[in-house]
Structure formats: C-alpha cells, structure tokens
Design a protein around this motif. Structure first.
Motif, PDB file in Angstrom:
ATOM      1  N   ASP A   1       0.834  -1.207   0.000  1.00 26.37           N
ATOM      2  CA  ASP A   1       0.000   0.000   0.000  1.00 26.37           C
ATOM      3  C   ASP A   1       0.868   1.257   0.000  1.00 26.37           C
ATOM      4  OD1 ASP A   1      -2.503  -1.297   0.022  1.00 26.37           O
ATOM      5  OD2 ASP A   1      -2.383  -1.589   2.186  1.00 26.37           O
TER       6      ASP A   1
ATOM      7  N   CYS B   1      -3.606   1.799  -8.114  1.00 34.49           N
ATOM      8  CA  CYS B   1      -4.697   1.419  -7.211  1.00 34.49           C
ATOM      9  C   CYS B   1      -5.165  -0.007  -7.461  1.00 34.49           C
ATOM     10  CB  CYS B   1      -5.862   2.402  -7.366  1.00 34.49           C
ATOM     11  SG  CYS B   1      -5.505   4.063  -6.754  1.00 34.49           S
TER      12      CYS B   1
ATOM     13  N   ALA C   1      -5.000  -3.131  -4.886  1.00 34.10           N
ATOM     14  CA  ALA C   1      -6.220  -3.911  -4.631  1.00 34.10           C
ATOM     15  C   ALA C   1      -5.979  -5.390  -4.892  1.00 34.10           C
ATOM     16  CB  ALA C   1      -7.356  -3.392  -5.513  1.00 34.10           C
TER      17      ALA C   1
ATOM     18  N   ALA D   1      -4.142  -6.867  -1.927  1.00 29.95           N
ATOM     19  CA  ALA D   1      -4.735  -6.591  -0.614  1.00 29.95           C
ATOM     20  C   ALA D   1      -5.188  -7.882   0.045  1.00 29.95           C
ATOM     21  CB  ALA D   1      -5.927  -5.644  -0.778  1.00 29.95           C
TER      22      ALA D   1
ATOM     23  N   ARG E   1     -11.565  -9.677  -1.679  1.00 31.26           N
ATOM     24  CA  ARG E   1     -11.444  -8.423  -2.407  1.00 31.26           C
ATOM     25  C   ARG E   1     -12.283  -8.457  -3.680  1.00 31.26           C
ATOM     26  NH1 ARG E   1      -5.874 -10.556  -2.111  1.00 31.26           N
ATOM     27  NH2 ARG E   1      -5.552 -11.927  -3.911  1.00 31.26           N
TER      28      ARG E   1
ATOM     29  N   LEU F   1     -11.564  -6.770  -7.062  1.00 27.69           N
ATOM     30  CA  LEU F   1     -10.443  -6.074  -7.672  1.00 27.69           C
ATOM     31  C   LEU F   1     -10.857  -4.791  -8.394  1.00 27.69           C
ATOM     32  CD1 LEU F   1      -7.502  -5.819  -8.500  1.00 27.69           C
ATOM     33  CD2 LEU F   1      -7.943  -7.417 -10.370  1.00 27.69           C
TER      34      LEU F   1
ATOM     35  N   ASP G   1     -12.666  -2.204  -6.015  1.00 25.85           N
ATOM     36  CA  ASP G   1     -11.768  -1.598  -5.029  1.00 25.85           C
ATOM     37  C   ASP G   1     -10.766  -0.651  -5.686  1.00 25.85           C
ATOM     38  OD1 ASP G   1     -13.132  -3.207  -3.306  1.00 25.85           O
ATOM     39  OD2 ASP G   1     -11.482  -4.578  -2.889  1.00 25.85           O
ATOM     40  N   GLY G   2     -10.204  -1.066  -6.811  1.00 28.77           N
ATOM     41  CA  GLY G   2      -9.251  -0.218  -7.511  1.00 28.77           C
ATOM     42  C   GLY G   2      -9.891   1.047  -8.043  1.00 28.77           C
TER      43      GLY G   2
ATOM     44  N   ARG H   1      -7.765  -7.590   6.604  1.00 25.47           N
ATOM     45  CA  ARG H   1      -8.233  -6.573   5.649  1.00 25.47           C
ATOM     46  C   ARG H   1      -8.819  -5.375   6.383  1.00 25.47           C
ATOM     47  NH1 ARG H   1      -9.664  -6.267   0.309  1.00 25.47           N
ATOM     48  NH2 ARG H   1     -11.393  -4.873  -0.183  1.00 25.47           N
TER      49      ARG H   1
ATOM     50  N   THR I   1      -8.993   3.675  -0.539  1.00 25.71           N
ATOM     51  CA  THR I   1      -8.558   2.312  -0.227  1.00 25.71           C
ATOM     52  C   THR I   1      -9.101   1.869   1.127  1.00 25.71           C
ATOM     53  OG1 THR I   1      -6.533   2.703  -1.497  1.00 25.71           O
ATOM     54  CG2 THR I   1      -6.559   0.791  -0.048  1.00 25.71           C
TER      55      THR I   1
ATOM     56  N   ALA J   1     -12.625   0.909   0.667  1.00 23.70           N
ATOM     57  CA  ALA J   1     -12.733  -0.404   0.032  1.00 23.70           C
ATOM     58  C   ALA J   1     -12.473  -1.542   1.013  1.00 23.70           C
ATOM     59  CB  ALA J   1     -11.739  -0.499  -1.126  1.00 23.70           C
ATOM     60  N   ARG J   2     -11.631  -1.301   2.011  1.00 25.13           N
ATOM     61  CA  ARG J   2     -11.267  -2.361   2.960  1.00 25.13           C
ATOM     62  C   ARG J   2     -12.270  -2.502   4.111  1.00 25.13           C
ATOM     63  NH1 ARG J   2      -5.382  -2.538   2.430  1.00 25.13           N
ATOM     64  NH2 ARG J   2      -5.095  -2.436   0.162  1.00 25.13           N
TER      65      ARG J   2
END
Length: 262
Positions: free
Chosen positions: A42, A100, A104, A107, A111, A113, A116-117, A163, A206, A209-210
């Motif tokens: 990250d 990004c 992702a 990560a 996820r 992908l 999240d990206g 995560r 990010t 997203a997590r």
C-alpha cells in the motif's frame, strides 16, 4: 534550495502566494504512516500516486511557461492521449488507476479487484478536484477518514480481520496528516496541490474499500463517478457558494478575501 522553493510557489484563488511543499510533506507523511501501520505494498502504491501528482504540479506549469500546449480536465487529457500526446495529467489518468488496481490485487482477502481499484482511483481524483479553496479538500478527506477509522470491525460482514485492520490503518494514515495540515492550509501558507490531494484521496478510497461492504462501495463509486462527470460542466465552487450551509462549512476557518468574514 531557492530554485526549488520558487518552483513550488503558486498564486492561489485570492492572489496570495502559497507553497506546494505542504502537499509534498503530506504525501510523504501518508506514505510513511502506511508503511508503518498498513503494508509495504500500500505504501509503494501511494508513493507512486504522490509522485505522479507532484510531477503534474511541477512539470505542467513549466510547459505552460515554455509556451507548449497543455490540457485541462478529463476531456482535455483524454483528447491529448487520443492525439498521441502524453500530458502529466494523462500520466496520472493512466498511472493512478494502475497503482490502485495493483494495491487492490495484493490486498488481504476477500477483495473485489475492479471495484476496489476504481474506488481508490476515483477518490484520488475527486480529492484533487476539490482542492480549489483553502481547507476544502482537507475537510472533505478528514471527515470520511475519521468515520472509517472509528467504524466497528464488523461493519463489513465479508471483511477479514487483516483486511479490516489495514483499512483502519489507511484511514488513520490519511486523517493524521490532513488534520495536521489544515491550520496552515486555512491560513494560506501552503496548499495540497496534486501531490497531496491525490495521495490523501487514494488512501481514503482504499480504506473505504477495505472497511465497507461491496454494496456500500458500489454506491460510493457511483456517487464519485457522478461528481467527476459533473465537474466537467459544473463548478463545485459555484454549487457550494449557492448553498448557505455548504458555504458555511467550506469557509469555516478560512481567511477572508476582502476583509469580510468568509
């Protein structure tokens, strides 16, 4: 050193001289905090985002001073790419989503992908679009970063512990530098520029997203995409100025332009 200081100086919306060194320091702080408390992957992705933003801050004005053709806005940079010309904004348009998506992909699971990206890249761009007045982008980043840092760990039912923990660390990595930079930004001693705004937005995106469910992420991405497209036709500043409560929040703590209260 004097030359570098001059390279980083800009005139802001009120005609006052500010420095982009603030953005460079903020970007570095986000990367260091991410490396210490989240992950090296990250941190590397965010360092790349910060570098692309800082390059745009420095190189694009040089090109304008040299009389070279420059592009502005999403349509302008896409048009330049179609014409076979890579602007620094075009490099961000390609590079930030790639970085990004890479973060992702590596990560902690589970996820999504592309979702999240795209969310991280969209937040990076939106934070930069908001960096038009002192304190505006920092307030817009700090508020969701605080919420994401304080969310209980079971908000996203499908999120694993690792995560979720990395998402909280990323939220704090954005929150702490944003709050620390706010007083200087509001006093117009410095400004974020692309180098600071992009990396703060990417860190918050990010973290979002997590720490949230896929449904929340999809909704947030739809809002961000809508705002990004709207920015091509509508001035955010005009919208904020037309709303009394948005204008009050936006101007809170800011220096007046003409001797009146903001």
């Amino acid at each position: 050193m004097t030359r570098l200081r001059a390279e980083l100086e800009r005139s802001n919306y009120a005609g006052r001289t500010v420095t982009l060194a603030e953005g460079a320091v903020v970007g570095a702080a986000v990367v260091v905090l991410t490396a210490r408390h989240a992950s090296a992957v990250d941190a590397l992705a965010l360092a790349g985002v910060a570098a692309l933003g800082l390059a745009d801050d420095i190189i694009e004005p040089r090109r304008r001073r040299a009389g070279e053709a420059t592009a502005k806005g999403l349509r302008g940079h896409l048009g330049a790419l179609r014409a076979g010309r890579l602007t620094t904004g075009g490099a961000k348009l390609i590079g930030i989503p790639v970085l990004c998506l890479g973060a992702a992909a590596l990560a902690p699971r589970p996820r999504r992908l592309l979702l999240d990206g795209a969310l991280a890249a969209g937040c990076a761009n939106l934070a930069n679009l908001l960096d038009l007045r002192p304190g505006r982008a920092l307030k817009a980043v700090a508020a969701p970063a605080l919420v994401l840092a304080l969310l209980p760990g079971d908000v996203a039912a499908d999120a694993g512990e690792q995560r979720d923990r990395s998402g909280r660390a990323l939220a704090l990595a954005a929150l702490v530098p944003a709050v620390a930079a706010l007083p200087a930004d509001l006093r117009e001693h410095g400004m974020l520029g692309d180098g600071g705004a992009n990396v703060l937005g990417a860190a918050v995106g990010t973290a979002l997203a997590r720490r949230t469910s896929p449904l929340v992420r999809a909704g947030a991405l739809a809002v961000i995409a809508g705002l990004t497209l709207a920015s091509e036709r509508v001035s955010f500043s005009a919208v904020i100025d037309a709303s009394p409560w948005l204008r009050r929040i936006d101007g809170l703590g800011r220096r007046p332009v003409d001797g009146t209260r903001p």
